[in-house]
Design an enzyme around this catalytic site. Structure first.
Site, PDB file in Angstrom:
ATOM      1  N   TYR A 198       0.835  -1.204   0.000  1.00  0.00           N
ATOM      2  CA  TYR A 198       0.000   0.000   0.000  1.00  0.00           C
ATOM      3  C   TYR A 198       0.868   1.252   0.000  1.00  0.00           C
ATOM      4  O   TYR A 198       2.041   1.232   0.381  1.00  0.00           O
ATOM      5  CB  TYR A 198      -0.955   0.005   1.192  1.00  0.00           C
ATOM      6  CG  TYR A 198      -0.309   0.146   2.547  1.00  0.00           C
ATOM      7  CD1 TYR A 198      -0.304   1.371   3.221  1.00  0.00           C
ATOM      8  CD2 TYR A 198       0.294  -0.946   3.168  1.00  0.00           C
ATOM      9  CE1 TYR A 198       0.285   1.496   4.469  1.00  0.00           C
ATOM     10  CE2 TYR A 198       0.871  -0.831   4.408  1.00  0.00           C
ATOM     11  CZ  TYR A 198       0.872   0.404   5.058  1.00  0.00           C
ATOM     12  OH  TYR A 198       1.467   0.510   6.286  1.00  0.00           O
ATOM     13  N   ASN A 212      10.059  -5.769   8.147  1.00  0.00           N
ATOM     14  CA  ASN A 212      10.848  -4.563   8.384  1.00  0.00           C
ATOM     15  C   ASN A 212      12.220  -4.972   8.889  1.00  0.00           C
ATOM     16  O   ASN A 212      12.330  -5.647   9.917  1.00  0.00           O
ATOM     17  CB  ASN A 212      10.177  -3.654   9.416  1.00  0.00           C
ATOM     18  CG  ASN A 212       8.942  -2.973   8.867  1.00  0.00           C
ATOM     19  OD1 ASN A 212       8.704  -2.984   7.668  1.00  0.00           O
ATOM     20  ND2 ASN A 212       8.159  -2.379   9.749  1.00  0.00           N
ATOM     21  N   TYR A 232      15.656  -3.523  10.286  1.00  0.00           N
ATOM     22  CA  TYR A 232      16.257  -2.322  10.860  1.00  0.00           C
ATOM     23  C   TYR A 232      17.750  -2.536  11.103  1.00  0.00           C
ATOM     24  O   TYR A 232      18.163  -3.574  11.631  1.00  0.00           O
ATOM     25  CB  TYR A 232      15.617  -1.972  12.208  1.00  0.00           C
ATOM     26  CG  TYR A 232      14.143  -1.663  12.159  1.00  0.00           C
ATOM     27  CD1 TYR A 232      13.687  -0.379  11.932  1.00  0.00           C
ATOM     28  CD2 TYR A 232      13.202  -2.667  12.375  1.00  0.00           C
ATOM     29  CE1 TYR A 232      12.331  -0.093  11.915  1.00  0.00           C
ATOM     30  CE2 TYR A 232      11.847  -2.395  12.348  1.00  0.00           C
ATOM     31  CZ  TYR A 232      11.417  -1.113  12.119  1.00  0.00           C
ATOM     32  OH  TYR A 232      10.071  -0.833  12.092  1.00  0.00           O
ATOM     33  N   HIS A 250       2.758   6.265  14.060  1.00  0.00           N
ATOM     34  CA  HIS A 250       1.691   6.059  13.086  1.00  0.00           C
ATOM     35  C   HIS A 250       0.640   5.118  13.668  1.00  0.00           C
ATOM     36  O   HIS A 250       0.870   4.451  14.675  1.00  0.00           O
ATOM     37  CB  HIS A 250       2.254   5.441  11.796  1.00  0.00           C
ATOM     38  CG  HIS A 250       2.775   4.043  11.985  1.00  0.00           C
ATOM     39  ND1 HIS A 250       4.006   3.784  12.569  1.00  0.00           N
ATOM     40  CD2 HIS A 250       2.226   2.826  11.706  1.00  0.00           C
ATOM     41  CE1 HIS A 250       4.201   2.483  12.620  1.00  0.00           C
ATOM     42  NE2 HIS A 250       3.137   1.875  12.107  1.00  0.00           N
ATOM     43  N   ASP A 272      -1.696   1.994  12.070  1.00  0.00           N
ATOM     44  CA  ASP A 272      -1.944   1.187  10.873  1.00  0.00           C
ATOM     45  C   ASP A 272      -3.307   1.565  10.319  1.00  0.00           C
ATOM     46  O   ASP A 272      -4.308   1.542  11.052  1.00  0.00           O
ATOM     47  CB  ASP A 272      -1.918  -0.299  11.227  1.00  0.00           C
ATOM     48  CG  ASP A 272      -0.520  -0.769  11.616  1.00  0.00           C
ATOM     49  OD1 ASP A 272       0.198   0.003  12.279  1.00  0.00           O
ATOM     50  OD2 ASP A 272      -0.154  -1.902  11.273  1.00  0.00           O
ATOM     51  N   HIS A 327       1.941   4.293  17.473  1.00  0.00           N
ATOM     52  CA  HIS A 327       3.074   3.504  17.954  1.00  0.00           C
ATOM     53  C   HIS A 327       4.260   3.742  17.021  1.00  0.00           C
ATOM     54  O   HIS A 327       4.099   4.179  15.870  1.00  0.00           O
ATOM     55  CB  HIS A 327       2.736   2.010  18.050  1.00  0.00           C
ATOM     56  CG  HIS A 327       2.295   1.402  16.761  1.00  0.00           C
ATOM     57  ND1 HIS A 327       0.975   1.402  16.352  1.00  0.00           N
ATOM     58  CD2 HIS A 327       2.988   0.769  15.776  1.00  0.00           C
ATOM     59  CE1 HIS A 327       0.870   0.799  15.187  1.00  0.00           C
ATOM     60  NE2 HIS A 327       2.086   0.402  14.796  1.00  0.00           N
ATOM     61  N   ARG A 357      17.685  -5.595  13.823  1.00  0.00           N
ATOM     62  CA  ARG A 357      16.416  -6.173  14.265  1.00  0.00           C
ATOM     63  C   ARG A 357      15.490  -6.296  13.068  1.00  0.00           C
ATOM     64  O   ARG A 357      15.500  -5.441  12.172  1.00  0.00           O
ATOM     65  CB  ARG A 357      15.765  -5.300  15.325  1.00  0.00           C
ATOM     66  CG  ARG A 357      14.431  -5.877  15.807  1.00  0.00           C
ATOM     67  CD  ARG A 357      13.542  -4.834  16.414  1.00  0.00           C
ATOM     68  NE  ARG A 357      12.275  -5.420  16.849  1.00  0.00           N
ATOM     69  CZ  ARG A 357      11.097  -4.855  16.661  1.00  0.00           C
ATOM     70  NH1 ARG A 357      11.001  -3.709  16.038  1.00  0.00           N
ATOM     71  NH2 ARG A 357       9.989  -5.454  17.090  1.00  0.00           N
TER      72      ARG A 357
END
Length: 365
Positions: A131, A185, A187, A196, A198, A258, A269
């Site tokens: 998206y 994700n 990192y 943000h 979701d 969050h 991570r």
């Protein structure tokens, strides 16, 4: 109000706000009567909390009320969080090897255009559904996100189904067939993702995430500032361990933001986020309309960061060529100006010499 009552109230207000004495001494009798009416309104507002305007908060409220509200909000956030331990160290080792394969495939350019999104110290890999968000949006704000058309991102890898989703279904975390979107994700130390929620119009609840490679923290209610990057204190800081599963719903998923702060990523991570898209979620419309008029034409989405590596010299070649052209134009202009200057100077000299010659001839005659 009686005179004695008015006097008592003035003494009470004076003792509470001595810095207003000088201002009160300059008020006329007419203003005093108006002020008397205002005092009644203020006093009534103090009892029911309505109709009261202040420029400065009381120190007692600064010290007590924000702490109480933050504690209440933290409890509301916690009510929407469930954490369970599903994956063992051995499970994590296997899954982390698969995540490394995803990264390698992305580096090799084996995925579709919208599958990989790169950012400083953080890469995202969309599977099943992708998206638009953040800088990709032509019009910013909640509710503007759109799913890409079907087939714009790669399918969820088989290993995600076999190693992750199947275990979550067996543990009762999600029902069978719930997950149709998986995002990885990845990192690097110091990486982050800003505060943000979701998108509610895109994803059903709950939101499920599984952490890998290292321990970290998920923070709620932070505000980000940039240049340099700074993050306010969170309402709640939730530790997330390697192999732990975090499930967000209710207040934690819908009513507070969050984020991942830079200071919480001390080692590499990765997190796998598993979600279900809503059947009525809006999608990017790529079907061209016949003879569209300019006002009705949709603005194109901003291009995503390419996951393909470009030739490092390619970006410089056009600049060098442009510089050469500019230098050539400048040299040509300078040459023309120089020629004009020389011709003008010669003309003036010839003119001056001719005048002298004529004068000399005139003297000889």
């Amino acid at each position: 109000m009686s005179a004695s009552g008015f006097s008592d109230l003035r003494e009470k207000l004076t003792s509470m706000t001595p810095h207003r004495d000088n201002y009160k001494n300059r008020v006329t009798d007419k203003d005093d009567s108006y002020k008397n009416r205002k005092v009644k309104v203020t006093d009534g507002g103090s009892s029911n909390g309505k109709g009261r305007k202040r420029k400065h908060r009381d120190s007692s409220e600064d010290d007590v009320q924000p702490v109480e509200s933050r504690e209440q909000e933290a409890r509301r956030v916690q009510s929407g969080i469930v954490q369970v331990e599903v994956f063992s160290k051995e499970d994590c080792d296997v899954i982390e090897g698969k995540i490394n394969e995803v990264v390698a495939n992305g580096e090799a350019g084996l995925y579709r255009e919208h599958t990989v999104d790169r950012a400083p110290l953080r890469n995202k890999y969309f599977f099943g559904e992708g998206y638009t968000y953040g800088a990709q949006l032509e019009k910013r704000g909640p509710g503007q996100e759109r799913l890409y058309p079907k087939g714009e991102v790669d399918d969820i890898p088989t290993w995600v189904h076999d190693l992750v989703i199947t275990k979550l279904v067996a543990s009762g975390v999600v029902p069978e067939g719930f997950v149709n979107s998986a995002v990885i994700n990845d990192y690097q130390p110091g990486g982050c993702i800003v505060s943000h929620v979701d998108p509610l119009h895109i994803f059903a609840r709950p939101i499920v995430s599984v952490s890998f490679f290292s321990d970290s923290a998920l923070c709620f209610g932070c505000r980000f500032q940039f240049k340099p990057i700074r993050v306010s204190e969170p309402v709640l800081e939730l530790p997330v361990r390697r192999g732990s599963v975090t499930v967000l719903s209710g207040y934690a998923a819908d009513d507070i933001t969050h984020c991942i702060r830079p200071q919480d990523i001390k080692e590499r991570r990765a997190v796998i986020i598993l979600r279900k898209t809503r059947p009525d979620a809006p999608r990017v419309d790529q079907s061209p309309s016949p003879n569209p008029s300019p006002p009705e034409r949709h603005a194109p989405l901003k291009a995503k960061r390419s996951h393909r590596r470009a030739d490092p010299d390619a970006a410089h070649r056009p600049r060098v060529l442009e510089m050469d052209k500019e230098e050539n134009r400048h040299s040509s202009s300078s040459s023309r100006l120089h020629r004009r200057s020389n011709s003008s100077e010669n003309y003036r000299r010839r003119s001056q010499d001719g005048d002298v010659s004529r004068k000399v001839k005139m003297r000889r005659h």
